[in-house]
Design a protein around this motif. Structure first.
Motif, short mmCIF file in Angstrom:
data_model
loop_
_atom_site.label_atom_id
_atom_site.label_comp_id
_atom_site.label_asym_id
_atom_site.label_seq_id
_atom_site.Cartn_x
_atom_site.Cartn_y
_atom_site.Cartn_z
N SER A 1 10.43 19.16 4.77
CA SER A 1 11.52 17.55 4.08
C SER A 1 10.98 16.44 5.48
CB SER A 1 12.99 18.02 3.74
OG SER A 1 13.49 17.30 4.39
N LEU B 1 19.58 4.62 5.67
CA LEU B 1 20.41 5.21 3.48
C LEU B 1 21.80 4.94 3.94
CD1 LEU B 1 19.64 9.45 3.64
CD2 LEU B 1 18.08 7.72 2.77
N THR C 1 23.86 6.56 -0.86
CA THR C 1 23.10 7.14 -1.97
C THR C 1 22.94 8.46 -2.32
OG1 THR C 1 21.30 5.40 0.05
CG2 THR C 1 20.27 7.61 -0.66
N LYS C 2 22.25 8.66 -3.80
CA LYS C 2 21.70 10.18 -3.67
C LYS C 2 20.89 11.17 -3.22
CE LYS C 2 24.30 8.99 -8.50
NZ LYS C 2 23.49 8.84 -9.79
N VAL C 3 21.71 12.09 -2.61
CA VAL C 3 20.36 13.49 -2.49
C VAL C 3 20.16 14.58 -2.71
CG1 VAL C 3 20.46 12.05 -0.55
CG2 VAL C 3 22.10 13.61 -0.45
N GLU C 4 19.12 15.03 -2.90
CA GLU C 4 19.47 16.56 -2.57
C GLU C 4 19.08 17.63 -1.60
OE1 GLU C 4 16.75 18.98 -5.94
OE2 GLU C 4 16.05 19.03 -4.66
N HIS D 1 22.52 18.78 -5.39
CA HIS D 1 23.08 17.25 -5.49
C HIS D 1 24.35 16.41 -4.24
CE1 HIS D 1 19.70 16.80 -8.47
NE2 HIS D 1 19.78 17.22 -7.38
N ILE E 1 18.64 17.62 4.38
CA ILE E 1 18.83 16.87 3.12
C ILE E 1 17.12 17.09 2.62
CG2 ILE E 1 18.22 14.61 2.07
CD1 ILE E 1 20.09 13.02 3.58
N ARG F 1 15.33 15.64 -0.47
CA ARG F 1 15.30 14.47 -0.78
C ARG F 1 15.71 13.62 -1.71
NH1 ARG F 1 13.60 14.42 -6.64
NH2 ARG F 1 15.15 16.34 -7.71
N ILE F 2 15.41 12.83 -1.69
CA ILE F 2 15.68 11.29 -2.08
C ILE F 2 16.58 11.20 -3.72
CG2 ILE F 2 16.57 8.62 -2.09
CD1 ILE F 2 16.98 10.41 0.32
#
Length: 363
Positions: A277, A308, A312-315, A321, A356, A358-359
């Motif tokens: 990551s 960010l 912001t949506k992240v995994e 998520h 985190i 990824r985005i």
């Protein structure tokens, strides 16, 4: 119909799966005749699937097979972006140029510049493209991807620090050509898939010298950039090469290339290591590699990666998520996030085992 196994690292959207794929599940996670898209690639990687059986292009079954089970499940593949089109063209060009350099040809800096400028214009306007660079790369052609990515990341760093557009362009060219000297290394050593011997490792360490020899007479490149290429593997603590310089003897621009080089290398899949990551990597550069890199350069990269916006949506590293709720100024890579599955708020600065990964793309 003929089919062949393909490693996930080499699998591209548009290929058609030749068998049902299971992953310790009752039902298949991907059905036979599915046309692969980017989301499928992520799912396969999430389940640690290393390779899949793929129909050879000439043997892809027609959509008019006898019944629905045999028809190709055609999930639309996103249209290729202008950035990716320029990027893939640049990689193909650089791969061909490496062969020419290996044969003794000189660097055509005008053509190199023409390949980099369209990419650079897009990246300087929208830095988020650096998050995609590691997903484009593959172990087989890693070197060519790495050259372009290092140039782009280097230019973004100097822009973030406050340098003008001219310097960003020079930095992109220097970053891209920092490893051009690898063309002078024996392919047997350069592409070796097993551990290098001591002698082979010493040969690899000569590539900054070869790179400098290849760029030193280029009138379109500033002297400082040529020196940056030569010194880009030096470290502030003296642990680098080719001269083992330290502190004041390590140039600022060489440190920019060094940080960009390490960041892309660690976030990309290699023959001997899986990718990591970007958020985890910059933490490692800051903490585990402390004392080796210019802190101003490292902080610029942190500010770029950790920029960010709220929402912001992240995994996360556990595949959950989440949505970014608050940025901790003391730990920008570890914000407060809200899980979509449960609504739980997690402070990543406290829950260190998570990070985190990824985005997530915007809906």
């Amino acid at each position: 119909m003929d089919a062949t196994y393909m490693y996930i690292s080499e699998l591209t959207p548009g290929k058609v799966v030749a068998e049902d794929i299971f992953a310790n599940t009752k039902h298949s996670i991907l059905q036979k005749n599915t046309k692969v898209n980017y989301e499928h690639l992520h799912v396969l990687k999430a389940f640690n699937i290393s390779r899949v059986l793929i129909f050879k292009d000439e043997d892809v079954p027609a959509p008019t097979e006898i019944n629905g089970r045999e028809m190709i499940i055609d999930v639309p593949v996103p249209a290729i972006s202008p950035f990716l089109r320029y990027y893939e063209d640049g990689v193909a060009y650089l791969k061909k140029e490496f062969q020419n350099w290996q044969a003794g040809a000189r660097i055509d800096i005008t053509k190199i510049r023409n390949k980099m400028i369209p990419l650079l214009e897009i990246v300087l306007a929208e830095r988020s493209h650096i998050f995609d660079l590691n997903s484009y790369s593959n172990p087989k052609d890693y070197l060519y991807h790495h050259c372009i990515a290092t140039g782009l990341i280097s230019s973004i760093i100097v822009q973030k620090i406050g340098h003008d557009r001219g310097t960003a362009i020079q930095m992109a060219l220097a970053g891209m050509l920092a490893d051009c000297g690898m063309a002078k290394i024996s392919a047997r050593v350069r592409d070796k898939k097993t551990a290098l011997s001591e002698q082979e490792f010493l040969e690899i360490r000569k590539h900054p010298i070869y790179s400098y020899q290849m760029v030193k007479d280029l009138t379109a490149m500033k002297t400082d950039m040529k020196k940056a290429i030569y010194y880009h593997h030096e470290r502030l603590d003296g642990s680098g090469y080719p001269e083992g310089n330290r502190d004041a003897n390590v140039l600022f621009y060489s440190q920019v290339i060094a940080v960009a080089d390490v960041f892309h290398a660690m976030t990309s899949e290699r023959l001997y290591r899986s990718k990591q990551s970007p958020f985890r990597v910059i933490e490692m550069i800051k903490e585990e590699e402390f004392g080796k890199f210019d802190i101003k350069v490292v902080q610029a990269l942190i500010d770029i990666v950790a920029d960010l916006p709220i929402g912001t949506k992240v995994e996360l590293s556990n595949m959950e998520h989440a949505e970014v709720m608050f940025i901790n100024p003391y730990a920008p890579t570890r914000p407060l996030v809200k899980l979509y599955s449960t609504g739980e708020i997690i402070d990543l600065a406290t829950v260190r085992q998570l990070y985190i990964s990824r985005i997530l793309p915007k809906a």
